[in-house]
Design an enzyme around this catalytic site. Sequence first.
Site, PDB file in Angstrom:
ATOM      1  N   ASN A  52       1.153  -1.247   0.256  1.00 43.30           N
ATOM      2  CA  ASN A  52      -0.172   0.028   0.024  1.00 43.30           C
ATOM      3  C   ASN A  52       0.616   1.448  -0.106  1.00 43.30           C
ATOM      4  O   ASN A  52       2.349   1.638   0.901  1.00 43.30           O
ATOM      5  CB  ASN A  52      -1.373   0.264   1.255  1.00 43.30           C
ATOM      6  CG  ASN A  52      -0.150  -0.129   2.440  1.00 43.30           C
ATOM      7  OD1 ASN A  52       0.525  -0.587   2.902  1.00 43.30           O
ATOM      8  ND2 ASN A  52      -0.323   0.322   4.151  1.00 43.30           N
ATOM      9  N   VAL A  53       0.483   2.298  -0.355  1.00 41.13           N
ATOM     10  CA  VAL A  53       0.846   3.375  -0.577  1.00 41.13           C
ATOM     11  C   VAL A  53      -0.046   4.928  -0.352  1.00 41.13           C
ATOM     12  O   VAL A  53      -1.024   4.491  -1.133  1.00 41.13           O
ATOM     13  CB  VAL A  53       2.359   3.948  -2.205  1.00 41.13           C
ATOM     14  CG1 VAL A  53       2.831   5.092  -2.589  1.00 41.13           C
ATOM     15  CG2 VAL A  53       2.444   3.070  -2.635  1.00 41.13           C
ATOM     16  N   GLU A  54       0.097   5.183   0.679  1.00 40.83           N
ATOM     17  CA  GLU A  54      -0.507   5.866   1.119  1.00 40.83           C
ATOM     18  C   GLU A  54      -0.008   7.601   0.612  1.00 40.83           C
ATOM     19  O   GLU A  54       0.730   7.535   0.210  1.00 40.83           O
ATOM     20  CB  GLU A  54      -0.974   6.551   2.517  1.00 40.83           C
ATOM     21  CG  GLU A  54      -1.430   4.824   3.471  1.00 40.83           C
ATOM     22  CD  GLU A  54      -1.269   5.094   4.727  1.00 40.83           C
ATOM     23  OE1 GLU A  54      -1.477   5.388   5.288  1.00 40.83           O
ATOM     24  OE2 GLU A  54      -2.384   3.896   5.165  1.00 40.83           O
ATOM     25  N   GLU A  65      -3.164  -3.732  -3.085  1.00 41.88           N
ATOM     26  CA  GLU A  65      -3.549  -4.590  -4.607  1.00 41.88           C
ATOM     27  C   GLU A  65      -3.349  -3.850  -5.692  1.00 41.88           C
ATOM     28  O   GLU A  65      -3.407  -4.420  -6.602  1.00 41.88           O
ATOM     29  CB  GLU A  65      -5.063  -4.974  -4.182  1.00 41.88           C
ATOM     30  CG  GLU A  65      -5.034  -6.694  -3.303  1.00 41.88           C
ATOM     31  CD  GLU A  65      -5.356  -5.836  -2.560  1.00 41.88           C
ATOM     32  OE1 GLU A  65      -5.525  -4.432  -2.159  1.00 41.88           O
ATOM     33  OE2 GLU A  65      -5.739  -6.529  -0.866  1.00 41.88           O
ATOM     34  N   CYS A  99     -10.741  -3.473  -3.533  1.00 43.10           N
ATOM     35  CA  CYS A  99      -9.708  -4.549  -4.364  1.00 43.10           C
ATOM     36  C   CYS A  99     -10.813  -5.757  -4.863  1.00 43.10           C
ATOM     37  O   CYS A  99     -10.149  -7.023  -5.131  1.00 43.10           O
ATOM     38  CB  CYS A  99      -8.893  -4.658  -3.330  1.00 43.10           C
ATOM     39  SG  CYS A  99      -7.909  -2.983  -3.237  1.00 43.10           S
TER      40      CYS A  99
HETATM   41  N1  THU Z   1      -5.148  -1.546   2.442  1.00 41.91           N
HETATM   42  C1  THU Z   1      -4.886  -2.166   1.557  1.00 41.91           C
HETATM   43  O1  THU Z   1      -3.358  -1.989   0.792  1.00 41.91           O
HETATM   44  N2  THU Z   1      -5.369  -3.035   0.600  1.00 41.91           N
HETATM   45  C2  THU Z   1      -6.706  -3.555   1.537  1.00 41.91           C
HETATM   46  O2  THU Z   1      -7.795  -4.705   1.121  1.00 41.91           O
HETATM   47  C3  THU Z   1      -7.162  -2.864   2.930  1.00 41.91           C
HETATM   48  C4  THU Z   1      -6.558  -2.231   3.697  1.00 41.91           C
HETATM   49  C5  THU Z   1      -4.418  -0.350   3.698  1.00 41.91           C
HETATM   50  C6  THU Z   1      -5.265   1.084   2.934  1.00 41.91           C
HETATM   51  C7  THU Z   1      -4.713   1.854   3.559  1.00 41.91           C
HETATM   52  O3  THU Z   1      -3.243   2.053   3.332  1.00 41.91           O
HETATM   53  C8  THU Z   1      -4.533   1.035   4.610  1.00 41.91           C
HETATM   54  O4  THU Z   1      -4.696  -0.107   4.452  1.00 41.91           O
HETATM   55  C9  THU Z   1      -5.554   1.334   6.065  1.00 41.91           C
HETATM   56  O5  THU Z   1      -6.775   0.594   5.471  1.00 41.91           O
END
Ligand code: THU
Length: 140
Positions: A52-54, A65, A99
């Site tokens: 994940n990349v916020e 994903e 996702c």
């Molecule tokens: N997140 C994912 O990367 N994939 C998921 O299926 C669930 C949520 C991430 C997004 C965000 O950066 C963090 O988890 C908290 O929601």
Amino acid sequence: MTDETSWSGDVDWDELRAAATEAMRHAYAPYSRYRVGAAALVSDGRIVSGCNVENAAYGVTLCAECGLVSELHRSGGGRLVAFVCVDGQGATIMPCGRCRQLLFEHAVPGMLLETVSGIRTMDEVLPDAFGPRDLEEAGR
Ligand code: THU
């Protein structure tokens, strides 16, 4: 044996979880501090992964994903046959609803997922999914 629409080999879930955990270590999650890694086996036997990349604009955040699907296409295409995602401790988590839709588009029929309640099929975690076929049937 594989092709674009099926998979008849074994799935090494330990290997997939390890790939997801390795990907998770690259997560950029300074806001939620919730790191996610995702990995999938592709129909030609390779493994793709993502983290994940916020973003400071929270809604712009990319789930792990998203990176995985981008990697799928960047590295040669094919279809996803088995998938797992993990949290910052390496424990299996569920892919979010958005996702699941994202994965469905790029999955073989019957793609397997390791979930918090065991191995499930794509159809079990996203029943009666809307997909490309719906658009084709509507003549779009
Ligand atoms: N997140 C994912 O990367 N994939 C998921 O299926 C669930 C949520 C991430 C997004 C965000 O950066 C963090 O988890 C908290 O929601």
